[in-house]
Motif scaffolding. Structure first.
Motif, PDB file in Angstrom:
ATOM      1  N   PRO A 120      38.926  46.486  44.691  1.00 28.23           N
ATOM      2  CA  PRO A 120      39.652  46.891  43.482  1.00 28.23           C
ATOM      3  C   PRO A 120      41.046  46.258  43.469  1.00 28.23           C
ATOM      4  O   PRO A 120      41.755  46.276  44.476  1.00 28.23           O
ATOM      5  CB  PRO A 120      39.738  48.410  43.637  1.00 28.23           C
ATOM      6  CG  PRO A 120      39.759  48.638  45.119  1.00 28.23           C
ATOM      7  CD  PRO A 120      38.942  47.534  45.730  1.00 28.23           C
ATOM      8  N   ILE A 121      41.420  45.696  42.323  1.00 30.02           N
ATOM      9  CA  ILE A 121      42.748  45.094  42.171  1.00 30.02           C
ATOM     10  C   ILE A 121      43.309  45.501  40.813  1.00 30.02           C
ATOM     11  O   ILE A 121      42.701  45.210  39.772  1.00 30.02           O
ATOM     12  CB  ILE A 121      42.692  43.547  42.270  1.00 30.02           C
ATOM     13  CG1 ILE A 121      42.079  43.098  43.606  1.00 30.02           C
ATOM     14  CG2 ILE A 121      44.081  42.947  42.094  1.00 30.02           C
ATOM     15  CD1 ILE A 121      41.869  41.590  43.707  1.00 30.02           C
ATOM     16  N   ASP A 122      44.437  46.195  40.832  1.00 31.97           N
ATOM     17  CA  ASP A 122      45.119  46.603  39.595  1.00 31.97           C
ATOM     18  C   ASP A 122      44.186  47.305  38.618  1.00 31.97           C
ATOM     19  O   ASP A 122      44.161  47.003  37.413  1.00 31.97           O
ATOM     20  CB  ASP A 122      45.762  45.393  38.916  1.00 31.97           C
ATOM     21  CG  ASP A 122      46.912  44.813  39.728  1.00 31.97           C
ATOM     22  OD1 ASP A 122      47.483  45.561  40.558  1.00 31.97           O
ATOM     23  OD2 ASP A 122      47.222  43.619  39.561  1.00 31.97           O
ATOM     24  N   GLY A 123      43.370  48.227  39.128  1.00 31.05           N
ATOM     25  CA  GLY A 123      42.537  49.031  38.247  1.00 31.05           C
ATOM     26  C   GLY A 123      41.264  48.376  37.756  1.00 31.05           C
ATOM     27  O   GLY A 123      40.595  48.908  36.856  1.00 31.05           O
ATOM     28  N   ARG A 124      40.882  47.240  38.335  1.00 33.43           N
ATOM     29  CA  ARG A 124      39.636  46.584  37.953  1.00 33.43           C
ATOM     30  C   ARG A 124      38.883  46.195  39.233  1.00 33.43           C
ATOM     31  O   ARG A 124      39.493  45.990  40.299  1.00 33.43           O
ATOM     32  CB  ARG A 124      39.877  45.336  37.102  1.00 33.43           C
ATOM     33  CG  ARG A 124      40.637  45.619  35.811  1.00 33.43           C
ATOM     34  CD  ARG A 124      40.741  44.391  34.923  1.00 33.43           C
ATOM     35  NE  ARG A 124      39.475  44.048  34.294  1.00 33.43           N
ATOM     36  CZ  ARG A 124      39.023  44.579  33.167  1.00 33.43           C
ATOM     37  NH1 ARG A 124      39.737  45.513  32.539  1.00 33.43           N
ATOM     38  NH2 ARG A 124      37.873  44.210  32.648  1.00 33.43           N
ATOM     39  N   LEU A 125      37.560  46.090  39.120  1.00 32.36           N
ATOM     40  CA  LEU A 125      36.736  45.707  40.269  1.00 32.36           C
ATOM     41  C   LEU A 125      36.423  44.225  40.206  1.00 32.36           C
ATOM     42  O   LEU A 125      35.936  43.726  39.184  1.00 32.36           O
ATOM     43  CB  LEU A 125      35.423  46.508  40.267  1.00 32.36           C
ATOM     44  CG  LEU A 125      34.416  46.120  41.360  1.00 32.36           C
ATOM     45  CD1 LEU A 125      34.968  46.470  42.744  1.00 32.36           C
ATOM     46  CD2 LEU A 125      33.077  46.810  41.137  1.00 32.36           C
ATOM     47  N   TYR A 126      36.687  43.534  41.305  1.00 25.64           N
ATOM     48  CA  TYR A 126      36.428  42.097  41.358  1.00 25.64           C
ATOM     49  C   TYR A 126      35.459  41.758  42.496  1.00 25.64           C
ATOM     50  O   TYR A 126      35.472  42.392  43.551  1.00 25.64           O
ATOM     51  CB  TYR A 126      37.730  41.326  41.567  1.00 25.64           C
ATOM     52  CG  TYR A 126      38.661  41.376  40.381  1.00 25.64           C
ATOM     53  CD1 TYR A 126      38.499  40.503  39.306  1.00 25.64           C
ATOM     54  CD2 TYR A 126      39.699  42.310  40.327  1.00 25.64           C
ATOM     55  CE1 TYR A 126      39.358  40.550  38.213  1.00 25.64           C
ATOM     56  CE2 TYR A 126      40.556  42.365  39.236  1.00 25.64           C
ATOM     57  CZ  TYR A 126      40.381  41.480  38.178  1.00 25.64           C
ATOM     58  OH  TYR A 126      41.209  41.547  37.106  1.00 25.64           O
ATOM     59  N   GLU A 127      34.662  40.748  42.237  1.00 23.16           N
ATOM     60  CA  GLU A 127      33.777  40.172  43.250  1.00 23.16           C
ATOM     61  C   GLU A 127      34.357  38.819  43.631  1.00 23.16           C
ATOM     62  O   GLU A 127      34.585  37.962  42.766  1.00 23.16           O
ATOM     63  CB  GLU A 127      32.363  40.012  42.686  1.00 23.16           C
ATOM     64  CG  GLU A 127      31.373  39.353  43.642  1.00 23.16           C
ATOM     65  CD  GLU A 127      30.008  39.166  43.000  1.00 23.16           C
ATOM     66  OE1 GLU A 127      29.291  38.226  43.403  1.00 23.16           O
ATOM     67  OE2 GLU A 127      29.657  39.957  42.090  1.00 23.16           O
ATOM     68  N   LEU A 128      34.597  38.620  44.911  1.00 23.88           N
ATOM     69  CA  LEU A 128      35.188  37.380  45.405  1.00 23.88           C
ATOM     70  C   LEU A 128      34.123  36.571  46.133  1.00 23.88           C
ATOM     71  O   LEU A 128      33.722  36.903  47.240  1.00 23.88           O
ATOM     72  CB  LEU A 128      36.370  37.695  46.328  1.00 23.88           C
ATOM     73  CG  LEU A 128      37.465  38.600  45.727  1.00 23.88           C
ATOM     74  CD1 LEU A 128      38.551  38.863  46.766  1.00 23.88           C
ATOM     75  CD2 LEU A 128      38.048  38.001  44.464  1.00 23.88           C
ATOM     76  N   ASP A 129      33.655  35.531  45.472  1.00 26.60           N
ATOM     77  CA  ASP A 129      32.598  34.667  45.990  1.00 26.60           C
ATOM     78  C   ASP A 129      33.139  33.247  46.008  1.00 26.60           C
ATOM     79  O   ASP A 129      33.372  32.640  44.956  1.00 26.60           O
ATOM     80  CB  ASP A 129      31.362  34.766  45.091  1.00 26.60           C
ATOM     81  CG  ASP A 129      30.207  33.893  45.564  1.00 26.60           C
ATOM     82  OD1 ASP A 129      30.416  33.060  46.474  1.00 26.60           O
ATOM     83  OD2 ASP A 129      29.095  34.026  45.024  1.00 26.60           O
ATOM     84  N   GLY A 130      33.337  32.698  47.204  1.00 27.25           N
ATOM     85  CA  GLY A 130      33.934  31.376  47.342  1.00 27.25           C
ATOM     86  C   GLY A 130      33.137  30.243  46.726  1.00 27.25           C
ATOM     87  O   GLY A 130      33.672  29.152  46.541  1.00 27.25           O
ATOM     88  N   LEU A 131      31.864  30.485  46.407  1.00 22.64           N
ATOM     89  CA  LEU A 131      31.055  29.436  45.780  1.00 22.64           C
ATOM     90  C   LEU A 131      31.233  29.395  44.262  1.00 22.64           C
ATOM     91  O   LEU A 131      30.731  28.486  43.608  1.00 22.64           O
ATOM     92  CB  LEU A 131      29.572  29.645  46.117  1.00 22.64           C
ATOM     93  CG  LEU A 131      29.200  29.534  47.603  1.00 22.64           C
ATOM     94  CD1 LEU A 131      27.702  29.698  47.790  1.00 22.64           C
ATOM     95  CD2 LEU A 131      29.656  28.192  48.178  1.00 22.64           C
TER      96      LEU A 131
END
Length: 322
Positions: free
Chosen positions: A169-180
């Protein structure tokens, strides 16, 4: 992909990841394996800073939502993966560099990396990460001892590929971090009073359900505050102001004993992680060769070989029937 030297494959294991993080110089955080996605298991691990998900990579696996490419990248640390076998380190570093919690001390190496490359685009961030000698050495120190060398040119084309991604979670939102990908995947807002783990749970389950029935090659790990540190803090808070807890002396004593028992369990677990890593790094080849020689001299080697061959054949036949 561009390369900055060889990077080994890393086992998806909480002990390996915990020791990897310590090798980076990070303090106050560890990794725990998640066997099921429910509130009870997360309640025992809070605070949970991020999740690391390992899955079988499919070429047609497209992101469900557009990736972030605008000015948000100035606030979200996202690095493009530019080298092979680095997705494990990439996933955990991406989570760490986006964490903003008092429990976590990034240490000099990751702090310097973030400050130096925060203004870069994702690809340049990836190149910066891959060219860090400290990070690459820490990554490769987690490799298992290789007994035999294999030629990668003759590897099977049908060999499965696995990949690590992070959720945070970052600043109230959900993020998926995929290097590809070309940027973070935005999975939407998290309500003010909503637990971000309730938001990520159905997303991970939906991803698992894409695969065929019987597929079990998934692994989920949580990036959490150092458990020993959390328990020690809880004890200190209890003893500092016991009257505010609404507990009598006996109840407080029992709770302190329970927490101290959990601290001892954590110490034992960390010792076990160190032993397991030593075993991974140990070269067992001389022992294996000596054992085979002894079995051959005692005329036991071929009978064991035939028995193993027969067992493998039966397993193969059973698999064909299924």
């Amino acid at each position: 992909m561009e390369s900055a030297g060889d990077w080994c494959l890393i086992e998806s294991d909480p002990g390996v990841f915990t020791q990897l993080i310590k090798k980076f110089g990070v303090k106050g955080v560890q990794v725990e394996e998640i066997w099921k996605i429910d509130d009870e298991i997360f309640d025992n691990l809070r605070p949970v800073h991020g999740l690391i998900f390992l899955f079988k990579y499919l070429q047609q696996d497209e992101p469900p939502l557009p990736v972030v490419k605008d000015k948000l990248l100035e606030k979200i640390y996202f690095a493009k993966q530019v080298i092979n076998n680095a997705c494990a380190t990439q996933a955990v570093i991406s989570l760490l560099l986006n964490c903003n919690h008092p429990d976590i001390d990034l240490g000099p190496e990751l702090t310097k990396l973030k400050e130096f490359s925060m203004s870069f685009d994702p690809k340049m961030r990836g190149l910066t990460l891959s060219n860090s000698q400290t990070i690459r050495s820490a990554h490769n120190s987690m490799s298992q001892q290789t007994i035999f060398e294999f030629d990668p040119k003759v590897a099977s084309k049908d060999e499965d590929a696995y990949h690590f991604v992070g959720y945070i979670p970052i600043d109230g939102r959900l993020y998926e971090l995929d290097g590809l990908r070309d940027g973070p995947i935005d999975h939407g807002p998290i309500a003010p009073q909503q637990d971000w783990l309730d938001v990520v749970r159905p997303i991970i389950m939906k991803r698992i359900n894409v695969y065929t029935e019987g597929e079990i090659h998934f692994n989920l790990m949580a990036l959490v505050s150092d458990r020993k540190m959390v328990y020690e803090r809880q004890i200190a808070d209890m003893l500092k102001d016991p009257q505010s807890l609404g507990m009598d002396a006996t109840e407080i004593d029992l709770e302190v004993r329970r927490l101290r028992s959990l601290i001892e369990n954590e110490e034992v677990k960390m010792q076990r992680y160190q032993k397991e890593m030593a075993r991974r790094r140990h070269n067992y080849l001389p022992f294996i060769v000596t054992l085979l020689k002894i079995l051959a001299e005692e005329k036991k080697l071929m009978p064991l070989y035939e028995k193993a061959k027969e067992r493998a054949s039966k397993k193969g036949a059973k698999r064909m029937k299924v």
